[in-house]
Design a protein around this motif. Structure first.
Motif, PDB file in Angstrom:
ATOM      1  N   THR A   1       0.824  -1.195   0.000  1.00 48.93           N
ATOM      2  CA  THR A   1       0.000   0.000   0.000  1.00 48.93           C
ATOM      3  C   THR A   1       0.866   1.256   0.000  1.00 48.93           C
ATOM      4  O   THR A   1       1.797   1.382   0.799  1.00 48.93           O
ATOM      5  N   GLU A   2       0.555   2.181  -0.910  1.00 48.74           N
ATOM      6  CA  GLU A   2       1.291   3.443  -0.969  1.00 48.74           C
ATOM      7  C   GLU A   2       0.951   4.286   0.248  1.00 48.74           C
ATOM      8  O   GLU A   2      -0.225   4.440   0.603  1.00 48.74           O
ATOM      9  N   PRO A   3       1.958   4.857   0.942  1.00 50.51           N
ATOM     10  CA  PRO A   3       1.669   5.667   2.123  1.00 50.51           C
ATOM     11  C   PRO A   3       0.826   6.882   1.762  1.00 50.51           C
ATOM     12  O   PRO A   3       0.977   7.467   0.685  1.00 50.51           O
ATOM     13  N   LYS A   4      -0.060   7.248   2.664  1.00 46.95           N
ATOM     14  CA  LYS A   4      -0.933   8.394   2.442  1.00 46.95           C
ATOM     15  C   LYS A   4      -0.113   9.674   2.425  1.00 46.95           C
ATOM     16  O   LYS A   4       0.722   9.914   3.300  1.00 46.95           O
ATOM     17  N   ARG A   5      -0.352  10.489   1.408  1.00 43.33           N
ATOM     18  CA  ARG A   5       0.344  11.762   1.299  1.00 43.33           C
ATOM     19  C   ARG A   5      -0.379  12.829   2.118  1.00 43.33           C
ATOM     20  O   ARG A   5      -1.608  12.848   2.190  1.00 43.33           O
ATOM     21  N   ASP A   6       0.388  13.721   2.721  1.00 42.69           N
ATOM     22  CA  ASP A   6      -0.226  14.827   3.452  1.00 42.69           C
ATOM     23  C   ASP A   6      -0.873  15.812   2.490  1.00 42.69           C
ATOM     24  O   ASP A   6      -1.875  16.437   2.808  1.00 42.69           O
ATOM     25  N   ARG A   7      -0.267  15.919   1.291  1.00 44.44           N
ATOM     26  CA  ARG A   7      -0.715  16.924   0.331  1.00 44.44           C
ATOM     27  C   ARG A   7      -0.654  16.347  -1.070  1.00 44.44           C
ATOM     28  O   ARG A   7       0.335  15.709  -1.447  1.00 44.44           O
ATOM     29  N   LEU A   8      -1.689  16.566  -1.849  1.00 41.06           N
ATOM     30  CA  LEU A   8      -1.720  16.094  -3.221  1.00 41.06           C
ATOM     31  C   LEU A   8      -1.190  17.165  -4.178  1.00 41.06           C
ATOM     32  O   LEU A   8      -0.929  18.291  -3.779  1.00 41.06           O
ATOM     33  N   LEU A   9      -1.010  16.798  -5.426  1.00 41.02           N
ATOM     34  CA  LEU A   9      -0.623  17.670  -6.531  1.00 41.02           C
ATOM     35  C   LEU A   9       0.864  18.030  -6.525  1.00 41.02           C
ATOM     36  O   LEU A   9       1.560  17.829  -7.509  1.00 41.02           O
ATOM     37  N   ILE A  10       1.349  18.566  -5.420  1.00 41.08           N
ATOM     38  CA  ILE A  10       2.765  18.896  -5.277  1.00 41.08           C
ATOM     39  C   ILE A  10       3.306  18.086  -4.108  1.00 41.08           C
ATOM     40  O   ILE A  10       2.765  18.160  -2.998  1.00 41.08           O
ATOM     41  N   PRO A  11       4.350  17.272  -4.328  1.00 43.78           N
ATOM     42  CA  PRO A  11       4.846  16.359  -3.290  1.00 43.78           C
ATOM     43  C   PRO A  11       5.141  17.045  -1.962  1.00 43.78           C
ATOM     44  O   PRO A  11       5.512  18.224  -1.915  1.00 43.78           O
ATOM     45  N   ASP A  12       4.992  16.284  -0.901  1.00 42.36           N
ATOM     46  CA  ASP A  12       5.211  16.812   0.443  1.00 42.36           C
ATOM     47  C   ASP A  12       6.634  17.318   0.653  1.00 42.36           C
ATOM     48  O   ASP A  12       6.865  18.205   1.479  1.00 42.36           O
ATOM     49  N   ASN A  13       7.589  16.738  -0.075  1.00 35.91           N
ATOM     50  CA  ASN A  13       8.986  17.128   0.142  1.00 35.91           C
ATOM     51  C   ASN A  13       9.382  18.376  -0.633  1.00 35.91           C
ATOM     52  O   ASN A  13      10.538  18.795  -0.592  1.00 35.91           O
ATOM     53  N   LYS A  14       8.448  18.976  -1.335  1.00 39.78           N
ATOM     54  CA  LYS A  14       8.712  20.211  -2.071  1.00 39.78           C
ATOM     55  C   LYS A  14       8.267  21.420  -1.250  1.00 39.78           C
ATOM     56  O   LYS A  14       7.202  21.405  -0.611  1.00 39.78           O
ATOM     57  N   ILE A  15       9.068  22.460  -1.267  1.00 38.28           N
ATOM     58  CA  ILE A  15       8.707  23.727  -0.633  1.00 38.28           C
ATOM     59  C   ILE A  15       7.971  24.564  -1.678  1.00 38.28           C
ATOM     60  O   ILE A  15       8.547  24.938  -2.701  1.00 38.28           O
ATOM     61  N   ILE A  16       6.705  24.824  -1.425  1.00 36.40           N
ATOM     62  CA  ILE A  16       5.884  25.545  -2.392  1.00 36.40           C
ATOM     63  C   ILE A  16       6.123  27.049  -2.268  1.00 36.40           C
ATOM     64  O   ILE A  16       6.125  27.605  -1.172  1.00 36.40           O
ATOM     65  N   VAL A  17       6.309  27.687  -3.427  1.00 38.65           N
ATOM     66  CA  VAL A  17       6.472  29.137  -3.496  1.00 38.65           C
ATOM     67  C   VAL A  17       5.446  29.660  -4.498  1.00 38.65           C
ATOM     68  O   VAL A  17       5.420  29.214  -5.645  1.00 38.65           O
ATOM     69  N   VAL A  18       4.607  30.602  -4.058  1.00 39.55           N
ATOM     70  CA  VAL A  18       3.535  31.134  -4.894  1.00 39.55           C
ATOM     71  C   VAL A  18       3.840  32.595  -5.229  1.00 39.55           C
ATOM     72  O   VAL A  18       4.138  33.395  -4.342  1.00 39.55           O
ATOM     73  N   LEU A  19       3.755  32.930  -6.517  1.00 39.63           N
ATOM     74  CA  LEU A  19       4.109  34.268  -6.970  1.00 39.63           C
ATOM     75  C   LEU A  19       2.887  35.143  -7.177  1.00 39.63           C
ATOM     76  O   LEU A  19       1.934  34.756  -7.863  1.00 39.63           O
ATOM     77  N   ASP A  20       2.936  36.342  -6.607  1.00 40.36           N
ATOM     78  CA  ASP A  20       1.932  37.372  -6.798  1.00 40.36           C
ATOM     79  C   ASP A  20       2.157  38.054  -8.165  1.00 40.36           C
ATOM     80  O   ASP A  20       3.159  37.804  -8.849  1.00 40.36           O
ATOM     81  N   THR A  21       1.266  38.962  -8.531  1.00 38.95           N
ATOM     82  CA  THR A  21       1.303  39.577  -9.855  1.00 38.95           C
ATOM     83  C   THR A  21       2.521  40.467 -10.089  1.00 38.95           C
ATOM     84  O   THR A  21       3.198  40.348 -11.118  1.00 38.95           O
ATOM     85  N   ALA A  22       2.803  41.386  -9.173  1.00 44.65           N
ATOM     86  CA  ALA A  22       3.805  42.425  -9.425  1.00 44.65           C
ATOM     87  C   ALA A  22       5.198  41.890  -9.750  1.00 44.65           C
ATOM     88  O   ALA A  22       5.831  42.373 -10.697  1.00 44.65           O
ATOM     89  N   PRO A  23       5.727  40.917  -9.009  1.00 45.40           N
ATOM     90  CA  PRO A  23       7.050  40.418  -9.368  1.00 45.40           C
ATOM     91  C   PRO A  23       7.092  39.812 -10.775  1.00 45.40           C
ATOM     92  O   PRO A  23       8.106  39.940 -11.482  1.00 45.40           O
ATOM     93  N   VAL A  24       6.005  39.170 -11.171  1.00 39.97           N
ATOM     94  CA  VAL A  24       5.946  38.565 -12.504  1.00 39.97           C
ATOM     95  C   VAL A  24       5.834  39.643 -13.567  1.00 39.97           C
ATOM     96  O   VAL A  24       6.540  39.620 -14.585  1.00 39.97           O
ATOM     97  N   ARG A  25       4.949  40.612 -13.334  1.00 37.89           N
ATOM     98  CA  ARG A  25       4.798  41.704 -14.294  1.00 37.89           C
ATOM     99  C   ARG A  25       6.109  42.479 -14.449  1.00 37.89           C
ATOM    100  O   ARG A  25       6.449  42.932 -15.539  1.00 37.89           O
ATOM    101  N   GLY A  26       6.846  42.598 -13.362  1.00 38.54           N
ATOM    102  CA  GLY A  26       8.119  43.307 -13.420  1.00 38.54           C
ATOM    103  C   GLY A  26       9.115  42.667 -14.367  1.00 38.54           C
ATOM    104  O   GLY A  26      10.008  43.352 -14.899  1.00 38.54           O
TER     105      GLY A  26
END
Length: 297
Positions: A2-27
């Motif tokens: 049995t595959e161990p249950k993940r705490d979080r789907l879509l992006i692996p638990d061992n990844k540090i998620i970084v989310v970008l707001d509009t201004a830095p991208v527009r810049g």
């Protein structure tokens, strides 16, 4: 096996998620030379960091292109620089119900594959903006929904307060005095409907306090906060970034509302908000910035 249950789907638990707001991208569209943080983010992405656009940032960029605030050449420059570090499997991180789906506490049907497909579709829409003949419709309707949700949140709270004060208008409630009780009740309610560790109240620590602070400011006699003011029309879009903290995630922004105007709020999650260069500098110094939960006591 049995595959161990993940705490979080879509992006692996061992990844540090970084989310970008509009201004830095527009810049990135206007910088003659590629900002040094882009190269640093590229190296971070090769290790254990996963970079994605906030879905609100995508909508704002698409709307700016459709009203010619960004040219096709601007969009091409943005795309070229983003592609060096963005997680192209999840280039746009969806919010609200999709965050609950990622955490596996969704109350409605949710599909990891469908969420990923929508993310990729969003990225394709942004890529289309680099074509001079692109005439896709503006997503202004999505931005307007966020604005209305924001105004509706405070209108609901105000109605409750007004109904209470009707009983004794000569002695209206001081909402400042309600803060400890209100936050405690809000957090107990948030923790009832799931068994997340840490609980949802911890994950929403900064968001709860920010929302309530804005409501308290609405009650001021002078200089009161007005979510219906045209000058505040994008506050709800900006505030949507707080939702990503539940994953947990770091937020990249250049908005002073996040960076310098939270001084009166006590929350461990304030340290998860960075300008792009601040995050790059932290990583270069070997600190490996990450959105760590407080130790349980």
């Amino acid at each position: 096996m049995t595959e161990p249950k993940r705490d979080r789907l879509l992006i692996p638990d061992n990844k540090i998620i970084v989310v970008l707001d509009t201004a830095p991208v527009r810049g990135l569209a206007y910088a003659t030379e590629t900002p040094p943080w882009v190269d640093t983010f590229t190296r971070m992405a090769q290790q254990n960091y996963s970079f994605s656009l906030a879905d609100g940032a995508l909508s704002e960029l698409l709307a700016q292109r459709q009203r010619n605030a960004l040219s096709p050449a601007d969009c091409q420059r943005v795309l070229e620089r983003l592609q060096s570090f963005l997680n192209l499997q999840v280039p746009v991180l969806l919010g609200k119900k999709d965050l609950l789906g990622m955490l596996q506490v969704n109350e409605e049907p949710w599909s990891e594959d469908e969420c990923r497909a929508v993310s990729l579709t969003g990225w394709k829409l942004l890529m289309r903006c680099a074509h001079p003949n692109d005439q896709q419709p503006s997503p202004e309707w999505a931005l307007e929904e966020e604005r209305e949700d924001w105004k509706g949140l405070f209108a609901g709270w105000q109605k409750i307060l007004d109904n209470i004060n009707v009983e004794d208008p000569a002695d209206p409630i001081d909402v400042n005095e309600l803060t400890p009780m209100l936050l405690d009740g809000m957090e107990r309610g948030q923790d009832k409907w799931n068994s997340l560790v840490p609980p949802m109240s911890v994950r929403m620590h900064l968001q709860n306090r920010y929302h309530w602070r804005q409501f308290v400011r609405m009650q001021q006699k002078k200089g009161a906060y007005n979510p219906n003011s045209p000058k505040k029309r994008n506050d709800g879009i900006d505030a949507d970034l707080y939702r990503y903290l539940v994953l947990p995630a770091l937020i990249i922004t250049e908005d002073n509302g996040f960076l310098t105007k939270l001084a009166d709020i006590q929350s461990f999650q304030k340290s998860w908000l960075y300008t792009p260069q601040q995050l790059a500098d932290e990583w270069i110094q070997g600190n490996e910035p990450a959105p760590n939960w407080p130790e349980r006591t």
